[in-house]
Design a protein around this motif. Structure first.
Motif, mmCIF file in Angstrom:
data_model
loop_
_atom_site.group_PDB
_atom_site.id
_atom_site.type_symbol
_atom_site.label_atom_id
_atom_site.label_comp_id
_atom_site.label_asym_id
_atom_site.label_seq_id
_atom_site.Cartn_x
_atom_site.Cartn_y
_atom_site.Cartn_z
ATOM 1 N N THR A 296 0.840 -1.197 0.000
ATOM 2 C CA THR A 296 0.000 0.000 0.000
ATOM 3 C C THR A 296 0.875 1.247 0.000
ATOM 4 N N VAL A 297 0.610 2.133 -0.977
ATOM 5 C CA VAL A 297 1.341 3.400 -1.062
ATOM 6 C C VAL A 297 0.397 4.496 -0.578
ATOM 7 N N ARG A 298 0.805 5.208 0.494
ATOM 8 C CA ARG A 298 -0.025 6.243 1.098
ATOM 9 C C ARG A 298 0.613 7.613 0.895
ATOM 10 N N TYR A 299 -0.261 8.651 0.800
ATOM 11 C CA TYR A 299 0.183 10.035 0.674
ATOM 12 C C TYR A 299 -0.509 10.833 1.768
ATOM 13 N N LYS A 337 8.567 7.068 4.109
ATOM 14 C CA LYS A 337 8.768 6.047 5.132
ATOM 15 C C LYS A 337 8.508 4.681 4.506
ATOM 16 N N GLY A 338 9.529 3.829 4.507
ATOM 17 C CA GLY A 338 9.430 2.529 3.881
ATOM 18 C C GLY A 338 10.331 2.466 2.665
ATOM 19 N N ASN A 339 10.433 1.282 2.068
ATOM 20 C CA ASN A 339 11.280 1.077 0.903
ATOM 21 C C ASN A 339 10.493 1.411 -0.361
ATOM 22 N N THR A 340 10.974 2.394 -1.114
ATOM 23 C CA THR A 340 10.267 2.806 -2.325
ATOM 24 C C THR A 340 10.310 1.724 -3.398
ATOM 25 N N SER A 341 11.256 0.798 -3.286
ATOM 26 C CA SER A 341 11.324 -0.331 -4.201
ATOM 27 C C SER A 341 11.842 -1.545 -3.451
ATOM 28 N N GLY A 342 11.536 -2.742 -3.966
ATOM 29 C CA GLY A 342 11.957 -3.964 -3.299
ATOM 30 C C GLY A 342 11.261 -5.157 -3.912
ATOM 31 N N THR A 343 11.004 -6.190 -3.107
ATOM 32 C CA THR A 343 10.340 -7.401 -3.584
ATOM 33 C C THR A 343 9.136 -7.705 -2.711
ATOM 34 N N PHE A 344 8.164 -8.350 -3.309
ATOM 35 C CA PHE A 344 6.995 -8.792 -2.559
ATOM 36 C C PHE A 344 7.400 -9.924 -1.613
ATOM 37 N N THR A 345 6.823 -9.923 -0.427
ATOM 38 C CA THR A 345 7.036 -10.988 0.548
ATOM 39 C C THR A 345 5.679 -11.553 0.945
ATOM 40 N N ASP A 346 5.692 -12.475 1.914
ATOM 41 C CA ASP A 346 4.414 -13.027 2.376
ATOM 42 C C ASP A 346 3.714 -12.086 3.347
ATOM 43 N N LYS A 347 4.322 -10.933 3.608
ATOM 44 C CA LYS A 347 3.737 -9.952 4.517
ATOM 45 C C LYS A 347 3.243 -8.734 3.729
ATOM 46 N N THR A 348 2.216 -8.066 4.266
ATOM 47 C CA THR A 348 1.800 -6.797 3.688
ATOM 48 C C THR A 348 2.832 -5.722 4.019
ATOM 49 N N GLN A 349 2.965 -4.765 3.114
ATOM 50 C CA GLN A 349 3.939 -3.694 3.302
ATOM 51 C C GLN A 349 3.267 -2.349 3.017
ATOM 52 N N THR A 350 3.788 -1.308 3.665
ATOM 53 C CA THR A 350 3.247 0.040 3.471
ATOM 54 C C THR A 350 4.389 1.011 3.218
ATOM 55 N N ILE A 351 4.230 1.806 2.183
ATOM 56 C CA ILE A 351 5.185 2.885 1.885
ATOM 57 C C ILE A 351 4.405 4.188 2.012
ATOM 58 N N THR A 352 4.895 5.095 2.834
ATOM 59 C CA THR A 352 4.175 6.338 3.129
ATOM 60 C C THR A 352 4.987 7.540 2.671
ATOM 61 N N TYR A 353 4.398 8.327 1.786
ATOM 62 C CA TYR A 353 5.003 9.596 1.350
ATOM 63 C C TYR A 353 4.393 10.714 2.190
ATOM 64 N N VAL A 354 5.264 11.471 2.848
ATOM 65 C CA VAL A 354 4.824 12.521 3.774
ATOM 66 C C VAL A 354 5.082 13.893 3.149
ATOM 67 N N TYR A 355 4.074 14.774 3.260
ATOM 68 C CA TYR A 355 4.159 16.116 2.677
ATOM 69 C C TYR A 355 3.870 17.161 3.760
ATOM 70 N N THR A 356 4.429 18.338 3.538
ATOM 71 C CA THR A 356 4.095 19.482 4.393
ATOM 72 C C THR A 356 3.177 20.408 3.601
ATOM 73 N N LYS A 357 2.206 20.986 4.299
ATOM 74 C CA LYS A 357 1.268 21.899 3.642
ATOM 75 C C LYS A 357 1.967 23.208 3.351
ATOM 76 N N ASP A 358 1.751 23.757 2.147
ATOM 77 C CA ASP A 358 2.364 25.033 1.788
ATOM 78 C C ASP A 358 1.858 26.121 2.741
ATOM 79 N N PRO A 359 2.737 27.039 3.153
ATOM 80 C CA PRO A 359 2.376 28.016 4.190
ATOM 81 C C PRO A 359 1.311 29.007 3.743
#
Length: 571
Positions: A296-299, A337-359
């Motif tokens: 799962t890729v989250r923003y 947060k997390g590995n942007t690339s890699g291999t599928f495993t038997d576990k679920t994985q999450t990659i989270t892209y974090v942003y700051t709100k423009d001022p």
């Protein structure tokens, strides 16, 4: 022919080889000048004897005197020793039948003639497969041959023993070491090697006993044949299978059925003849495709709030994946947060892209400084910032004032609204002039000690009248209630001395000179009126009446003045 040769060798050993291990009732038992050493090794949980625990007994005065003993099926061994000091060292725990922790290291004991010395040790049994289960128990070596006691040289292997009694992969050979051996290939006979391994999971040590038979007719051992099982990347996917034998004997290896893998190819010969060289047969497998856990890729923003739709990626275990940073209006990328690339495993994985709100510029935050009446006593402080950023308004030190309270949040974050924080101060007090209270009589004489009241300018004061025995308050000069000022103030209580209240009141009225003369005049006129002659009396009587009236009036005046003087003296 091979069987005949082996039988001849065994027959020769029975008559030529003298036993090295000494058990109970040896030749020392016949000596009356010896002492008895008894060794007991028991299971620490059920207190049953442990068979096959080996000990080395060495004389401290004669280094050449070395005896090796082994506990029997009751966990006991006895030996008679010449009096003296001995070192007793444990060499091993069991003879491969069961697996016990190695806890007893060594003892030093003094043996005296006719006395018995008893040593008792307790060990814990480790359930499950023996940690040295794939290691040889007995080896034959030729006379005068080179003997390698190392674990690798003798094919000693050990597996990690789990808490549930199961074994895991082989432990590194560096964790196995040769603890003891007494092998002498120049003399045919039976010898021993003790190996020790440390289990990292249980944190204990266990030992392995290897019987070494030096035999002039022993067969020549060939190099090991090892069957390896790997995937296409060379990763081990199953334990090696090692076969040993004599030169010229046949070997045969087998393909394994390994869950999740499909056999691909064979490298080497599945069967053949043992030689003086080691041989390897390798079975290569490909991994079966298995659907891996979703990626799962989250923003999100820095608070974890979702700012764009999630992306779900699927694939088989081992397949590669990659994710990308998105451009999101109103936000700036900060971190992933997390590995942007890699291999599928038997576990679920999450990659989270974090942003700051423009001022976005927020409303001003104003800090005000006032007294308790709301009057400004210092300049305002104005802070600006973007919505979401932090602000902090500090309390100021203002001469002549003391901080009392703050109204509003002294720290927080900028919003789209203006905010005000008010610091309220009280004016520092200033000492005012004293208020002196005096107690005097009508002549100004002090009749009670002065009382001095103090306070700050503006503070109120209240003076109470005091009852003074023998005196009565006449008047108060000054304010009994008021406020302290910068100048000193005085309050005077004037008292008069007390007499009979009724007499005093009459005297105060009658003693007034004008009233007294009026009363006396009225009395004289009334008296004279009663004695005045009627119309036609002679002139002499008129003159006499006037003279007598004057004499009487003068007497009354004189008496009144004397009485007034005496009254004033009493006051």
């Amino acid at each position: 022919m091979r069987k005949i040769t082996n039988l001849l060798a065994a027959f020769l050993c029975l008559f030529v080889i003298s036993p090295i291990f000494i058990y109970a009732n040896n030749t020392f038992a016949e000596q009356q000048s010896t002492g008895l050493l008894v060794i007991n090794v028991q299971d620490g949980s059920n207190y049953k004897g442990i068979e096959g625990a080996y000990f080395q007994i060495t004389s401290q005065s004669d280094a050449s005197y070395i005896k090796i003993v082994k506990t029997d099926d009751t966990g006991r061994v006895e030996i008679n020793l010449v009096p003296g000091n001995y070192n007793i060292k444990q060499l091993g725990t069991t003879t491969n039948s069961e697996n016990y922790t190695f806890t007893s290291i060594g003892y030093s004991r003094k043996i005296e003639a006719g006395k018995t010395v008893t040593l008792t040790g307790y060990e814990r049994k480790i359930e499950g497969d023996y940690i040295f289960g794939d290691s040889p128990a007995t080896v034959h070596v030729s006379t005068n041959s080179d003997f390698d006691p190392s674990p690798l040289g003798q094919g000693i292997k050990a597996s990690t023993l789990n808490l549930d009694g199961t074994t895991s992969a082989l432990i590194p050979s560096s964790q196995i070491y040769s603890y003891y051996n007494n092998v002498d290939t120049s003399v045919p006979g039976e010898y021993m090697c003790i190996y020790m391994a440390t289990q990292s999971i249980l944190g204990v040590r266990t030992t392995h006993y290897l019987k070494v038979i030096v035999d002039p007719l022993a067969p020549i051992f060939a190099g090991d044949v090892t069957a390896k099982y790997i995937d296409t990347d060379g990763n081990i996917i199953s334990d090696d299978v090692v076969q040993t034998g004599n030169i010229g004997e046949s070997y045969n290896t087998e393909k394994k059925s390994i869950p999740g893998y499909t056999f691909k190819e064979l490298q080497g010969s599945t069967s053949g003849i043992f030689t003086d060289k080691t041989q390897t047969v390798t079975y290569v497998y490909t991994k079966d495709p298995t659907l891996g856990g979703d990626i799962t890729v989250r923003y999100v923003d820095i608070d974890g709030n979702k700012i764009s739709d999630n992306i779900i990626k699927t694939g088989n275990i081992g397949d590669g994946y990659s994710t990308e940073q998105e451009s999101i209006p109103g936000y700036t990328f900060k971190e992933v947060k997390g590995n942007t690339s890699g291999t599928f495993t038997d576990k679920t994985q999450t990659i989270t892209y974090v942003y700051t709100k423009d001022p976005i510029l927020g409303g001003e935050v104003t800090g005000r400084y006032v007294d308790i009446d709301g009057n400004k006593i210092s300049d305002d402080v104005v802070q600006t910032g973007n919505i979401g950023e932090s602000y902090s308004i500090e309390q100021e030190s203002i001469p002549g004032y003391t901080f009392k309270e703050a109204k509003g949040n002294t720290s927080g974050t900028f919003t789209d609204k203006t905010q005000t924080i008010t610091y309220v101060y009280t004016k520092d007090p200033i000492l005012g002039g004293e208020v002196t209270v005096r107690y005097v009589d009508t002549d100004g004489n002090k009749i009670l000690d002065d009382v001095v009241e103090t306070g700050n300018i503006g503070d109120g004061y209240s003076i109470e009248q005091k009852n003074i025995k023998g005196y009565k308050l006449k008047e108060v000069r000054g304010k009994m209630n008021g406020q302290f000022k910068s100048d000193a103030q005085t309050v005077i209580f004037v008292y008069v001395k007390e007499n009979n209240n009724i007499v005093k009141a009459l005297q105060e009225q009658n003693d007034r000179p004008d009233q007294k003369r009026k009363n006396q005049g009225e009395d004289i006129l009334n008296s004279s009126k009663n004695y005045l002659p009627g119309t036609g009396e002679n002139k002499n009587k008129d003159i006499l009446s006037v003279v007598l009236g004057c004499i009487l009036l003068g007497g009354v005046v004189t008496i009144s003045l004397n009485h007034l003087k005496r009254y004033k003296k009493r006051l």
